[in-house]
Design a protein around this motif. Structure first.
Motif, short mmCIF file in Angstrom:
data_model
loop_
_atom_site.label_atom_id
_atom_site.label_comp_id
_atom_site.label_asym_id
_atom_site.label_seq_id
_atom_site.Cartn_x
_atom_site.Cartn_y
_atom_site.Cartn_z
N GLN A 380 0.83 -1.20 0.00
CA GLN A 380 0.00 0.00 0.00
C GLN A 380 0.87 1.26 0.00
N HIS A 383 2.39 1.62 -3.43
CA HIS A 383 1.36 1.98 -4.42
C HIS A 383 0.97 3.45 -4.27
N GLU A 384 0.75 3.90 -3.03
CA GLU A 384 0.37 5.29 -2.81
C GLU A 384 1.49 6.24 -3.23
N GLN A 387 1.29 6.62 -6.92
CA GLN A 387 0.20 7.52 -7.31
C GLN A 387 0.59 8.98 -7.10
N LYS A 449 -12.57 11.39 -8.05
CA LYS A 449 -12.19 11.18 -6.66
C LYS A 449 -13.16 10.23 -5.97
N GLU A 452 -12.48 6.72 -7.15
CA GLU A 452 -11.25 6.21 -6.55
C GLU A 452 -11.48 5.79 -5.10
N GLU A 453 -12.25 6.60 -4.36
CA GLU A 453 -12.53 6.24 -2.96
C GLU A 453 -13.32 4.95 -2.87
N SER A 455 -13.34 2.59 -5.11
CA SER A 455 -12.44 1.52 -5.55
C SER A 455 -11.50 1.09 -4.43
N LYS A 456 -11.03 2.07 -3.65
CA LYS A 456 -10.15 1.74 -2.53
C LYS A 456 -10.88 0.90 -1.48
N SER A 459 -11.31 -2.56 -2.91
CA SER A 459 -10.01 -3.24 -2.95
C SER A 459 -9.56 -3.67 -1.56
N LYS A 460 -9.77 -2.80 -0.58
CA LYS A 460 -9.38 -3.15 0.80
C LYS A 460 -10.20 -4.31 1.32
N GLU A 463 -8.94 -7.50 -0.26
CA GLU A 463 -7.66 -7.90 0.32
C GLU A 463 -7.86 -8.53 1.69
#
Length: 664
Positions: A380, A383-384, A387, A449, A452-453, A455-456, A459-460, A463
């Motif tokens: 993470q 990755h961040e 970005q 935005k 993306e939020e 998607s995060k 994704s979390k 995981e």
């Protein structure tokens, strides 16, 4: 696997722990610990004092004092207006945070220094070196290699790595399992340092090459390079050298002892382990020496156990347990319980051995879970960071575009008065279009935005579910191993050989299911198993469980690149287990050697499993079809479960072919 002594030797050498600055007079490349600070010194005496003191602060053992001192230096350099000094001290702060394992903060600061247009060539180089190290620790190996390829070695011609710039790649290749390329690069580094007469680095790289060979189990080659490292040490250094000669010598001897222990030569390994421990306990004491002494005592206890010196092993184990209570050494604690279990098994204390095995599994589970969480966090962070860099590059491109636009505006304003009206009209139109574009960009950015939020969050969640599912498979595997251990302990108390064989067969079947769960939580995709590795590990495990010392069995596994679900892995694994167990029991009577071949092929939607041995075969194929043993019943049931067909042949040896259809 990098052993502790090897890792400690490398880290000490590369950090300058073992070699002082006065050694540079003999030809060693200068360590650039203070080059970036000294390179920016100007005529301002206050800033000169600030930078000189920063070098000394970096060596201070008090972490809190170092942080406060660096903040104070940064404040003073900012007030003095020396931008280069500010960047230099920031780089020192990034190194400080990396020492505290705060990779996220270290990465942020080092990236700022690396991107700054105010950094000179040397500062840009050293910030790149630090970024390369941070990304390597985070497991972002490709990013680390990208930064490495962009380093300007001409900026620091005296830096030791400038002579062997590709040596860093050997560390990455070794980490990802490409041992051949790692070995090739390290050999080139050794030759370079030997030609340039830098024995310090020749010693380090030679020892490192031994570590790589030990990691791939080429023990003879590992022994060769460890002994070469010892010869380089004794030929070029002594106890009067500006280094901890005894400690380094002990580390290399410990590496040699580990090779001997892995080869089963424990009696030769024991005196070398003792020398390593003795040298590690010499004054002055450091945490590195203390930890190395503990790990070498664990290795010594293991060798004592292997040679039947149980009293000496038990005494060491008791002393080590007391030491481990004062230190946070997870891997050493894991090794302690592994050796404790082995010692109890050798002494016949099966109850204590089972308790040690359970404790070992508990600690290993905790370590695996912690490592999985740490890996996820590292991914993470990397990755961040990627970005953020992409966003900064986009902003730089936008800034450049705006600068170009401004230059065009200046040109237009200086045009002739004859087109003033046209110019005004054009400006109004451009402003109107830009306003619409900005409004549209704001709306689009808000939507982006929000996406993306979301998607995060998704994704979390995925995981976390993936991590939990892996943990479930891990614990199922451990529970099956405990059941297998109970079978083993029960068989020890059974005198009837027929009953004991039945228990062993049950233990072998439990092993099949345990291995499937192990493969599942180790696989990249949780619902798929790669059959080449699965069949290979399964066959070796069956041999280890069933084979006696009366004969030796050669094993050949031929499997296409097939990945399938657990629904197919279970029946195939069970059939292979029954067939191999039958061959080991009956096929090779009166012989010293035998061969077993297992093949799994796919042609379209059809899959073919072939199993054959070169044993005495069967008297009659018809009698085999009527065989009513539990093993044959299981094979027939499993074949029916797959809607498959089974064919036998037994003229020379024994062969069975099972064909079934498997839709992808």
């Amino acid at each position: 696997m990098l052993n502790w002594g090897s890792y400690l030797l490398l880290s000490c050498i590369f950090s300058g722990f073992l070699f002082g600055s006065s050694m540079a007079q003999t030809g060693r490349p200068q360590q650039p610990q203070s080059e970036t600070l000294q390179g920016s010194i100007n005529q301002n005496p206050e800033i000169f004092t600030v930078r000189s003191f920063a070098i000394e602060v970096a060596k201070d053992e008090s972490l809190r004092r170092r942080e406060l001192a660096l903040d104070s230096l940064l404040y003073r350099a900012s007030n003095a207006g020396d931008t280069l000094a500010v960047l230099t001290i920031k780089l020192q702060k990034a190194k400080f945070y990396l020492e505290l394992d705060n990779q996220s903060r270290a990465l942020t600061i080092a990236s700022q220094v690396h991107r700054s247009m105010e950094s000179d060539a040397q500062l840009h180089f050293h910030s790149g070196i630090l970024l390369r190290k941070i990304y390597f620790q985070l497991g972002a190996y490709q990013k680390s290699m990208d930064i490495h390829s962009g380093l300007d070695w001409t900026a620091v011609p005296d830096y030791w790595e400038a002579r062997v710039p590709n040596n860093f790649l050997s560390t990455i290749y070794s980490k990802i399992g490409d041992s051949d390329r790692a070995i090739r690069i390290i050999r080139q580094s050794i030759d370079t340092m030997r030609i340039n007469q830098f024995p310090y680095w020749e010693l380090s790289f030679t020892n490192n090459l031994g570590v790589v060979y030990q990691g791939i189990n080429e023990l003879d080659s590992a022994w060769l390079y460890f002994t070469r490292a010892q010869k380089i040490l004794t030929a070029n250094f002594d106890s009067e050298s500006n280094m901890d000669y005894d400690f380094v010598s002990g580390l290399i001897l410990g590496n040699m002892a580990q090779v001997l222990a892995l080869k089963g030569e424990h009696l030769r390994a024991i005196p070398l382990f003792k020398l390593d421990i003795q040298n590690s306990l010499k004054e002055p004491q450091t945490i590195e020496k203390h930890v190395n002494a503990i790990r070498s005592q664990l290795d010594l206890a293991n060798s004592y156990t292997a040679t039947g010196q149980f009293e000496s092993a038990g005494k060491l184990i008791r002393n080590i347990k007391h030491e481990l209570k004062t230190l946070n050494l997870s891997q050493a604690l894991l090794d302690y319980w592994r050796i404790k279990r082995k010692l109890c098994e050798k002494k016949g204390d099966l109850q204590m051995a089972l308790r040690a095995a359970n404790r070992y599994n508990e600690i290993k589970d905790s370590m695996d879970l912690a490592n999985n969480v740490q890996t996820l966090q590292n991914f993470q962070i990397a990755h961040e960071s990627g970005q953020k860099e992409s966003y900064i590059q986009e902003q730089d491109a936008l800034l450049s575009e705006l600068r170009d636009q401004a230059e065009q505006d200046v040109f237009i304003r200086n045009a002739s008065l004859g087109i003033a009206l046209l110019l005004l009209t054009l400006i109004i139109l451009v402003a109107y279009a830009f306003r619409n574009k900005s409004s549209h960009s704001v709306s689009l950015a808000a939507q982006t935005k929000k996406i993306e939020e979301q998607s995060k969050v998704i994704s979390k969640s995925l995981e976390e579910k993936d991590l939990l599912l892996r943990e479930i498979h891990h614990r199922v595997k451990n529970n099956l191993q405990i059941i297998s251990s109970l079978f083993f302990l029960q068989s020890k108390k059974i005198k009837d050989e027929k009953a004991k064989n039945i228990i062993r067969e049950g233990q072998s079947r439990v092993h099949v299911m345990s291995l499937i769960h192990q493969k599942l939580y180790q696989a990249e995709h949780l619902n798929e198993i790669e059959f080449q590795g699965y069949l290979s590990d399964l066959a070796k495990q069956i041999l280890q469980t069933n084979q006696t010392a009366k004969f030796e069995i050669g094993l050949t596994i031929e499997a296409d690149e097939i990945t399938e679900t657990v629904e197919l892995a279970v029946p195939i694994g069970m059939m292979v287990n029954e067939l191999m167990t039958n061959s080991i029991k009956h096929a090779f009577e009166g012989r010293k050697v035998g061969q077993i071949r297992i093949s799994l092929k796919r042609l379209g939607s059809m899959m073919t499993l072939e199993y054959e041995d070169d044993g005495r075969g069967v008297d009659s194929l018809e009698s085999l079809n009527k065989e009513d043993s539990l093993g044959m019943k299981l094979i027939r049931l499993l074949t029916d479960q797959l809607d498959g067909a089974m064919e036998f042949s037994g003229t020379e040896g024994f062969k069975i072919t099972i064909e079934f259809e498997q839709d992808k």
